[in-house]
Scaffold this active site. Structure first.
Site, PDB file in Angstrom:
ATOM      1  CB  CYS A  71      -0.876   0.037   1.301  1.00 19.19           C
ATOM      2  SG  CYS A  71      -2.067   1.432   1.140  1.00 19.19           S
ATOM      3  CB  CYS A  75      -1.901   3.753   8.206  1.00 18.90           C
ATOM      4  SG  CYS A  75      -2.707   4.414   6.904  1.00 18.90           S
ATOM      5  CB  CYS A  78      -0.899  -0.323   8.154  1.00 18.48           C
ATOM      6  SG  CYS A  78      -1.886  -1.392   7.200  1.00 18.48           S
ATOM      7  CB  CYS A 115     -15.726  -7.685   6.233  1.00 18.29           C
ATOM      8  SG  CYS A 115     -14.932  -5.990   5.892  1.00 18.29           S
ATOM      9  CB  CYS A 146     -18.626  -5.522   4.772  1.00 17.29           C
ATOM     10  SG  CYS A 146     -17.822  -3.954   5.609  1.00 17.29           S
ATOM     11  CB  CYS A 206     -18.639  -0.382   8.892  1.00 16.97           C
ATOM     12  SG  CYS A 206     -17.681  -1.350   9.917  1.00 16.97           S
ATOM     13  NE  ARG A 278     -17.858  -6.142  13.204  1.00 22.69           N
ATOM     14  CZ  ARG A 278     -18.158  -5.332  12.425  1.00 22.69           C
ATOM     15  NH1 ARG A 278     -17.289  -4.496  12.089  1.00 22.69           N
ATOM     16  NH2 ARG A 278     -19.409  -5.430  11.922  1.00 22.69           N
TER      17      ARG A 278
HETATM   18  N1  SAM Z   1      -6.825   0.358   3.163  1.00 19.36           N
HETATM   19  C1  SAM Z   1      -8.260   0.593   3.533  1.00 19.36           C
HETATM   20  C2  SAM Z   1      -8.145   1.475   4.426  1.00 19.36           C
HETATM   21  O1  SAM Z   1      -7.193   2.100   5.068  1.00 19.36           O
HETATM   22  O2  SAM Z   1      -9.480   1.966   4.980  1.00 19.36           O
HETATM   23  C3  SAM Z   1      -8.787  -0.961   4.353  1.00 19.36           C
HETATM   24  C4  SAM Z   1      -8.047  -1.671   4.814  1.00 19.36           C
HETATM   25  S1  SAM Z   1      -7.032  -0.932   6.524  1.00 19.36           S
HETATM   26  C5  SAM Z   1      -5.956  -2.307   6.963  1.00 19.36           C
HETATM   27  C6  SAM Z   1      -8.600  -1.143   7.517  1.00 19.36           C
HETATM   28  C7  SAM Z   1      -8.562  -0.680   9.071  1.00 19.36           C
HETATM   29  O3  SAM Z   1      -7.794  -1.733   9.733  1.00 19.36           O
HETATM   30  C8  SAM Z   1      -7.912   0.473   9.422  1.00 19.36           C
HETATM   31  O4  SAM Z   1      -8.417   1.563   9.220  1.00 19.36           O
HETATM   32  C9  SAM Z   1      -7.496   0.215  10.846  1.00 19.36           C
HETATM   33  O5  SAM Z   1      -8.553   0.665  11.634  1.00 19.36           O
HETATM   34  C10 SAM Z   1      -7.428  -1.426  10.979  1.00 19.36           C
HETATM   35  N2  SAM Z   1      -5.976  -1.739  11.219  1.00 19.36           N
HETATM   36  C11 SAM Z   1      -4.875  -1.902  10.479  1.00 19.36           C
HETATM   37  N3  SAM Z   1      -4.083  -2.465  11.038  1.00 19.36           N
HETATM   38  C12 SAM Z   1      -4.189  -2.449  12.437  1.00 19.36           C
HETATM   39  C13 SAM Z   1      -3.618  -3.034  13.611  1.00 19.36           C
HETATM   40  N4  SAM Z   1      -2.183  -3.024  13.276  1.00 19.36           N
HETATM   41  N5  SAM Z   1      -4.212  -2.939  14.762  1.00 19.36           N
HETATM   42  C14 SAM Z   1      -5.380  -2.442  14.895  1.00 19.36           C
HETATM   43  N6  SAM Z   1      -6.258  -2.251  13.736  1.00 19.36           N
HETATM   44  C15 SAM Z   1      -5.570  -2.060  12.456  1.00 19.36           C
HETATM   45  C1  DTB Z   2     -11.532  -2.772  11.257  1.00 19.16           C
HETATM   46  O1  DTB Z   2     -11.904  -1.765  11.920  1.00 19.16           O
HETATM   47  N1  DTB Z   2     -10.684  -3.877  11.689  1.00 19.16           N
HETATM   48  C2  DTB Z   2     -10.464  -4.829  10.741  1.00 19.16           C
HETATM   49  C3  DTB Z   2     -11.537  -4.322   9.532  1.00 19.16           C
HETATM   50  N2  DTB Z   2     -12.216  -3.009  10.192  1.00 19.16           N
HETATM   51  C4  DTB Z   2     -11.038  -4.244   8.237  1.00 19.16           C
HETATM   52  C5  DTB Z   2      -9.167  -4.845  10.339  1.00 19.16           C
HETATM   53  C6  DTB Z   2      -8.241  -4.974  11.460  1.00 19.16           C
HETATM   54  C7  DTB Z   2      -6.849  -5.189  10.896  1.00 19.16           C
HETATM   55  C8  DTB Z   2      -5.890  -5.793  11.909  1.00 19.16           C
HETATM   56  C9  DTB Z   2      -4.372  -5.907  11.496  1.00 19.16           C
HETATM   57  C10 DTB Z   2      -4.183  -6.793  10.303  1.00 19.16           C
HETATM   58  O2  DTB Z   2      -4.693  -7.969  10.541  1.00 19.16           O
HETATM   59  O3  DTB Z   2      -3.649  -6.581   9.514  1.00 19.16           O
HETATM   60 FE1  SF4 Z   3      -3.052   1.354   3.372  1.00 18.17          FE
HETATM   61 FE2  SF4 Z   3      -2.900  -0.068   5.663  1.00 18.17          FE
HETATM   62 FE3  SF4 Z   3      -3.435   2.603   5.723  1.00 18.17          FE
HETATM   63 FE4  SF4 Z   3      -5.323   0.881   4.415  1.00 18.17          FE
HETATM   64  S1  SF4 Z   3      -4.575   1.248   6.634  1.00 18.17           S
HETATM   65  S2  SF4 Z   3      -4.562   2.842   3.631  1.00 18.17           S
HETATM   66  S3  SF4 Z   3      -4.045  -0.710   3.837  1.00 18.17           S
HETATM   67  S4  SF4 Z   3      -1.382   1.466   4.759  1.00 18.17           S
END
Ligand code: SAM
Ligand code: DTB
Ligand code: SF4
Length: 331
Positions: A71, A75, A78, A115, A146, A206, A278
């Site tokens: 990506c 963030c 992530c 989802c 979703c 959501c 959730r």
């Molecule tokens: N790229 C899209 C976005 O950013 O909306 C969708 C995927 S992103 C991984 C979805 C959500 O996963 C993020 O907004 C964040 O709230 C959650 N998330 C990602 N990494 C996480 C982590 N290490 N711990 C907790 N929540 C996480």
């Molecule tokens: C949300 O709030 N949590 C989910 C879903 N929406 C997409 C994702 C959590 C991701 C946790 C870290 C991972 O598995 O990469």
């Molecule tokens: Fe990309 Fe992860 Fe940020 Fe979603 S949360 S925009 S997958 S870096």
């Protein structure tokens, strides 16, 4: 004597008369909720929960990453950001048959919603066509659908709606004033803009956030306010506990106290009485007792299945055992 402080007990009518509908809660009011004695806060959250839901029912969604890693965004939490050196490998988009097989398996295990997540800043039009096929197929299995694909451009939400999408996940993630310390490649306002497009298209929203990224209690209260004051509030509010990912800037943030996490769930429940709250990422690291406190505080939905997007989640068997112990029923 039952002397529960009635903070933030403004009747809706009064709020509507004095404050614009888009500003129903103030940060001070939500901070006051956080400051209640724990027992009073939980009591209040239970009252609100029971007025609006069956307190013994929990909704279950299963996640699948249909496009992992690589990506462009930064963030700080992530595993999928290309710029951080994490264990997550970049993968091409999953073929449709694999997605259908995973959705069928989730349905067989008892999930009601599927989802699909993609590690994009936002989808390109050709990506969206493929995701739309996935949505049609999953919907055809009799599951709610979703997706979480990042920021949307004009017209894209309509295309998703047309494909049969029920919910779009797009988290505000953290307070607008803390956002820039975690993410610099897009803005909190961009997230709000996408949520508006989702709403306009008639798709359910959501949206939630991540707790434990080094934010203050005031930041947490402000995030809850920003979610609760969306008009209308999201139907579904995921509260994630940060899963620290080695290689990311937030890898070594001190974990948040469990009671503070529970207080956040309670604040979400009280301020968004009709929303599903959730209990999301971070459950694998929680004891059964801490999860039960989250349910007591008004969480009534979970991610169900042994994987989130790239990290682990409790095995379905462990969740089934917990549901049995607590007398919880899936919906
Ligand atoms: N790229 C899209 C976005 O950013 O909306 C969708 C995927 S992103 C991984 C979805 C959500 O996963 C993020 O907004 C964040 O709230 C959650 N998330 C990602 N990494 C996480 C982590 N290490 N711990 C907790 N929540 C996480
Ligand atoms: C949300 O709030 N949590 C989910 C879903 N929406 C997409 C994702 C959590 C991701 C946790 C870290 C991972 O598995 O990469
Ligand atoms: Fe990309 Fe992860 Fe940020 Fe979603 S949360 S925009 S997958 S870096």
């Amino acid at each position: 004597m039952n002397a529960i402080p009635q903070v933030a007990a403004r009747p809706r009518e009064e709020a509507a008369a004095t404050v614009s509908p888009a500003a129903r809660w103030t940060v001070a009011e939500v901070e006051a909720l956080y400051q209640l004695p724990f027992m009073d806060l939980i009591h209040r959250a239970q009252q609100v929960h029971r007025e609006n839901f069956d307190a013994n029912e929990i909704q279950r969604s299963t996640l699948l990453s249909v496009k992992t890693g690589g990506c462009s965004e930064d963030c700080g939490y992530c595993s999928q950001a290309a710029r951080y050196n994490t264990d997550t490998e970049r993968e091409a988009m999953l073929p449709l048959d694999e997605v259908i097989a995973a959705a069928q398996a989730a349905k067989d295990k008892g999930a009601s919603r599927f989802c699909m997540g993609a590690a994009w800043r936002g989808p390109k039009d050709k990506d969206l066509a493929k995701v739309s096929e996935m949505i049609r197929a999953v919907k055809g299995l009799g599951l709610q659908t979703c997706v979480t694909l990042g920021m949307l451009k004009d017209g894209q939400a309509d295309e998703l709606k047309e494909a049969g999408l029920d919910y779009y996940n797009h988290n505000l993630d953290t307070d607008a004033s803390f956002y820039g310390q975690v993410i610099t490649t897009h803005k909190h306002a961009d997230r709000i803009d996408t949520l508006g497009q989702v709403r306009e298209a008639g798709i359910k929203v959501c949206s939630g956030g991540i707790i434990g990224m080094g934010e203050s209690r005031r930041n947490r209260a402000a995030l809850i306010v920003q979610l609760a004051n969306l008009d209308p509030p999201p139907e579904s509010v995921p509260i994630n506990n940060l899963v620290p990912i080695p290689g990311t800037p937030l890898a070594n943030v001190a974990p948040i106290d469990g009671f503070e996490f529970v207080r956040t769930i309670a604040a979400a429940r009280i301020t968004m009485p009709n929303s599903f709250v959730r209990l999301s990422a971070g459950r694998q690291e929680m004891s059964d007792e801490l999860q039960a406190l989250c349910f007591l505080a008004g969480a009534n939905s979970i991610f169900y299945g042994d994987k989130l997007l790239t990290t682990g989640n409790p095995e379905a068997d462990r969740d089934e055992a917990l549901f049995d112990k607590l007398g919880l029923r899936p919906i």
